[in-house]
Design a protein around this motif. Structure first.
Motif, PDB file in Angstrom:
ATOM      1  N   LEU A 141       0.821  -1.209   0.000  1.00  0.00           N
ATOM      2  CA  LEU A 141       0.000   0.000   0.000  1.00  0.00           C
ATOM      3  C   LEU A 141       0.854   1.258   0.000  1.00  0.00           C
ATOM      4  O   LEU A 141       0.433   2.306  -0.506  1.00  0.00           O
ATOM      5  CB  LEU A 141      -0.942  -0.004   1.206  1.00  0.00           C
ATOM      6  CG  LEU A 141      -2.062  -1.055   1.165  1.00  0.00           C
ATOM      7  CD1 LEU A 141      -2.749  -1.154   2.519  1.00  0.00           C
ATOM      8  CD2 LEU A 141      -3.073  -0.715   0.070  1.00  0.00           C
ATOM      9  N   ALA A 142       2.051   1.178   0.546  1.00  0.00           N
ATOM     10  CA  ALA A 142       2.947   2.342   0.570  1.00  0.00           C
ATOM     11  C   ALA A 142       3.477   2.669  -0.818  1.00  0.00           C
ATOM     12  O   ALA A 142       3.855   3.817  -1.093  1.00  0.00           O
ATOM     13  CB  ALA A 142       4.103   2.090   1.532  1.00  0.00           C
ATOM     14  N   ARG A 143       3.503   1.657  -1.702  1.00  0.00           N
ATOM     15  CA  ARG A 143       3.984   1.856  -3.077  1.00  0.00           C
ATOM     16  C   ARG A 143       2.920   1.346  -4.046  1.00  0.00           C
ATOM     17  O   ARG A 143       3.163   0.429  -4.834  1.00  0.00           O
ATOM     18  CB  ARG A 143       5.300   1.113  -3.295  1.00  0.00           C
ATOM     19  CG  ARG A 143       6.437   1.581  -2.399  1.00  0.00           C
ATOM     20  CD  ARG A 143       7.779   1.024  -2.855  1.00  0.00           C
ATOM     21  NE  ARG A 143       7.779  -0.427  -2.884  1.00  0.00           N
ATOM     22  CZ  ARG A 143       8.116  -1.194  -1.845  1.00  0.00           C
ATOM     23  NH1 ARG A 143       8.472  -0.642  -0.704  1.00  0.00           N
ATOM     24  NH2 ARG A 143       8.101  -2.513  -1.942  1.00  0.00           N
ATOM     25  N   LEU A 144       1.768   1.961  -3.999  1.00  0.00           N
ATOM     26  CA  LEU A 144       0.626   1.494  -4.783  1.00  0.00           C
ATOM     27  C   LEU A 144       0.871   1.691  -6.286  1.00  0.00           C
ATOM     28  O   LEU A 144       1.224   2.786  -6.730  1.00  0.00           O
ATOM     29  CB  LEU A 144      -0.626   2.265  -4.352  1.00  0.00           C
ATOM     30  CG  LEU A 144      -1.970   1.570  -4.564  1.00  0.00           C
ATOM     31  CD1 LEU A 144      -2.055   0.296  -3.728  1.00  0.00           C
ATOM     32  CD2 LEU A 144      -3.106   2.503  -4.180  1.00  0.00           C
ATOM     33  N   ASP A 145       0.681   0.642  -7.050  1.00  0.00           N
ATOM     34  CA  ASP A 145       0.837   0.711  -8.500  1.00  0.00           C
ATOM     35  C   ASP A 145      -0.307   1.536  -9.093  1.00  0.00           C
ATOM     36  O   ASP A 145      -1.476   1.255  -8.825  1.00  0.00           O
ATOM     37  CB  ASP A 145       0.801  -0.717  -9.072  1.00  0.00           C
ATOM     38  CG  ASP A 145       1.182  -0.770 -10.538  1.00  0.00           C
ATOM     39  OD1 ASP A 145       0.860   0.185 -11.270  1.00  0.00           O
ATOM     40  OD2 ASP A 145       1.771  -1.785 -10.959  1.00  0.00           O
ATOM     41  N   PRO A 146      -0.016   2.559  -9.895  1.00  0.00           N
ATOM     42  CA  PRO A 146      -1.075   3.388 -10.496  1.00  0.00           C
ATOM     43  C   PRO A 146      -2.051   2.582 -11.362  1.00  0.00           C
ATOM     44  O   PRO A 146      -3.170   3.045 -11.617  1.00  0.00           O
ATOM     45  CB  PRO A 146      -0.291   4.391 -11.353  1.00  0.00           C
ATOM     46  CG  PRO A 146       1.081   4.410 -10.775  1.00  0.00           C
ATOM     47  CD  PRO A 146       1.330   3.037 -10.254  1.00  0.00           C
ATOM     48  N   ALA A 147      -1.623   1.395 -11.807  1.00  0.00           N
ATOM     49  CA  ALA A 147      -2.506   0.568 -12.634  1.00  0.00           C
ATOM     50  C   ALA A 147      -3.654  -0.022 -11.818  1.00  0.00           C
ATOM     51  O   ALA A 147      -4.670  -0.434 -12.383  1.00  0.00           O
ATOM     52  CB  ALA A 147      -1.707  -0.559 -13.292  1.00  0.00           C
ATOM     53  N   TRP A 148      -3.490  -0.071 -10.514  1.00  0.00           N
ATOM     54  CA  TRP A 148      -4.562  -0.611  -9.664  1.00  0.00           C
ATOM     55  C   TRP A 148      -5.593   0.482  -9.405  1.00  0.00           C
ATOM     56  O   TRP A 148      -5.338   1.443  -8.681  1.00  0.00           O
ATOM     57  CB  TRP A 148      -3.993  -1.123  -8.341  1.00  0.00           C
ATOM     58  CG  TRP A 148      -3.040  -2.259  -8.494  1.00  0.00           C
ATOM     59  CD1 TRP A 148      -3.036  -3.209  -9.476  1.00  0.00           C
ATOM     60  CD2 TRP A 148      -1.914  -2.563  -7.657  1.00  0.00           C
ATOM     61  NE1 TRP A 148      -1.991  -4.088  -9.308  1.00  0.00           N
ATOM     62  CE2 TRP A 148      -1.286  -3.721  -8.192  1.00  0.00           C
ATOM     63  CE3 TRP A 148      -1.389  -1.983  -6.509  1.00  0.00           C
ATOM     64  CZ2 TRP A 148      -0.170  -4.294  -7.614  1.00  0.00           C
ATOM     65  CZ3 TRP A 148      -0.272  -2.547  -5.916  1.00  0.00           C
ATOM     66  CH2 TRP A 148       0.330  -3.697  -6.473  1.00  0.00           C
ATOM     67  N   ARG A 149      -6.786   0.312  -9.973  1.00  0.00           N
ATOM     68  CA  ARG A 149      -7.828   1.329  -9.856  1.00  0.00           C
ATOM     69  C   ARG A 149      -8.945   0.906  -8.909  1.00  0.00           C
ATOM     70  O   ARG A 149      -9.870   1.669  -8.653  1.00  0.00           O
ATOM     71  CB  ARG A 149      -8.424   1.646 -11.238  1.00  0.00           C
ATOM     72  CG  ARG A 149      -7.402   2.070 -12.283  1.00  0.00           C
ATOM     73  CD  ARG A 149      -6.542   3.199 -11.801  1.00  0.00           C
ATOM     74  NE  ARG A 149      -7.332   4.395 -11.465  1.00  0.00           N
ATOM     75  CZ  ARG A 149      -6.926   5.350 -10.653  1.00  0.00           C
ATOM     76  NH1 ARG A 149      -5.754   5.259 -10.033  1.00  0.00           N
ATOM     77  NH2 ARG A 149      -7.699   6.392 -10.418  1.00  0.00           N
ATOM     78  N   LEU A 150      -8.865  -0.328  -8.419  1.00  0.00           N
ATOM     79  CA  LEU A 150      -9.858  -0.796  -7.441  1.00  0.00           C
ATOM     80  C   LEU A 150      -9.122  -1.588  -6.365  1.00  0.00           C
ATOM     81  O   LEU A 150      -8.381  -2.521  -6.684  1.00  0.00           O
ATOM     82  CB  LEU A 150     -10.937  -1.653  -8.110  1.00  0.00           C
ATOM     83  CG  LEU A 150     -12.127  -2.060  -7.223  1.00  0.00           C
ATOM     84  CD1 LEU A 150     -13.413  -2.145  -8.059  1.00  0.00           C
ATOM     85  CD2 LEU A 150     -11.888  -3.394  -6.515  1.00  0.00           C
ATOM     86  N   ILE A 151      -9.312  -1.203  -5.109  1.00  0.00           N
ATOM     87  CA  ILE A 151      -8.645  -1.864  -3.989  1.00  0.00           C
ATOM     88  C   ILE A 151      -9.700  -2.492  -3.089  1.00  0.00           C
ATOM     89  O   ILE A 151     -10.605  -1.803  -2.603  1.00  0.00           O
ATOM     90  CB  ILE A 151      -7.799  -0.861  -3.162  1.00  0.00           C
ATOM     91  CG1 ILE A 151      -6.941   0.023  -4.082  1.00  0.00           C
ATOM     92  CG2 ILE A 151      -6.952  -1.614  -2.146  1.00  0.00           C
ATOM     93  CD1 ILE A 151      -5.911  -0.723  -4.894  1.00  0.00           C
TER      94      ILE A 151
END
Length: 342
Positions: free
Chosen positions: A13-23
């Protein structure tokens, strides 16, 4: 496929990939689910107090009308900037609302979903773990190391100090739910007043209940077959005036909980997975895992029957209640010692 282990959550979560649009946050620790969702939501927008940037949506309402989430996720903000949508937990299925966003992710908003303890086969969890545009984050009860960090953080923020022994003692009384642990620490810090440091006497006075801890010690000693510990715990509780029927009732509740858990293990789930759903304080996790390994379904069923009869006997004859309780608990402890390989 984006599926992470519980211990990887904070680092990921500290280095969230911008490609992830739903968590998706899920797991038995509802406090940790809510805390992580709130933290991510605040970090994902410029002004968390702006209702146009951080949108809160009710999970039940979305389950009833899945298009509400899709429409909100695809709405373009009037004033630009980053947007986040936080969906509250619901016991109703959300897969119909989530699937379109996994197929065509929102470019304008980060969608954050809170959920309960989802099994591996749950459609929502499975879909998020398989999608390249989503991240599924498991949230389980705090380990001792995590609790130590939380204690240090909160004590330091309050301008107090705590030594290693006191921290370890406090950690042993917490766990299972992140928000509950934080409330206990807040209560302790309030109790400190002007005292500069947290001591073990402060902890004993305000966190948890001594009788409850001794009762837990008795229960765990029974199912571990630890006769000397059982004798000590029973003597302490008797000295405090605890009714023998109450002692038996505590052991009976644990027997029923272990029986239910053991049946899940027999059905194919791992012991660690099952115990993780029981929301136990950290020190009791290992003892419960050991008990599940030592007790079969048949022996737990036998234990439930024996305890039920003992509880009834103590109610019918109060004069012999203590002897009945002692005899029953010793019988179960011996059964544990003789049945470790079952």
């Amino acid at each position: 496929m984006v599926a992470i282990k519980a211990h990887e959550a904070d680092r990921t979560l500290a280095r969230l990939d911008p490609a992830w649009r739903l968590i998706l946050f899920y797991g038995p620790d509802t406090g940790l689910v809510a805390e992580r969702a709130a933290t991510l939501a605040r970090k994902s927008v410029d002004d968390p107090d702006d209702a146009f940037q951080l949108i809160r949506m009710d999970g039940d309402a979305i389950a009833a009308d899945p298009l509400k989430l899709v429409d909100e996720a695809n709405t373009i903000g009037l004033f630009g900037g980053r947007r986040a949508i936080r969906v509250s937990a619901t016991g109703k299925p959300l897969i119909a609302a989530v699937e379109p966003l996994l197929t065509a992710p929102s470019q304008d908003a980060l969608v954050i979903i809170e959920a309960g303890d989802l099994q591996r086969s749950n459609p929502l969890r499975t879909a998020c773990e398989r999608a390249k545009s989503a991240l599924a984050v498991p949230c389980y009860g705090d380990a001792a190391r995590d609790l130590g960090s939380i204690i240090d953080e909160m004590v330091r923020a309050a301008g107090k100090s705590i030594d290693r022994n006191a921290r370890e003692h406090l950690s042993s009384l917490l766990g299972g739910d992140r928000q509950t642990s934080r409330r206990e620490i807040e209560k302790l810090l309030l109790y400190l007043g002007d005292d500069p440091a947290v001591t073990e006497s402060h902890i004993e006075a305000i966190v948890g209940d001594t009788a409850q801890r001794e009762q837990a010690m008795l229960v765990d000693a029974v199912f571990a077959g630890r006769l000397p510990v059982l004798d000590l715990a029973q003597a302490k509780l008797a000295g405090e005036g605890l009714d023998p029927g109450v002692m038996l009732g505590a052991v009976l509740r644990q027997a029923l909980a272990l029986l239910k858990a053991r049946q899940s293990v027999d059905a194919g789930r791992s012991v660690k997975d099952v115990v993780g759903t029981m929301r136990l304080p950290y020190p009791r996790i290992a003892t419960t895992e050991a008990a599940l390994g030592a007790w079969s379904t048949a022996k737990l069923t036998e234990a439930v029957g024996l305890l039920g009869a003992a509880v009834l006997a103590t109610r019918q004859n109060a004069e012999t209640g203590r002897a009945t309780a002692t005899r029953s608990l010793w019988t179960l402890a011996r059964l544990a010692r003789s049945g470790r390989s079952d």
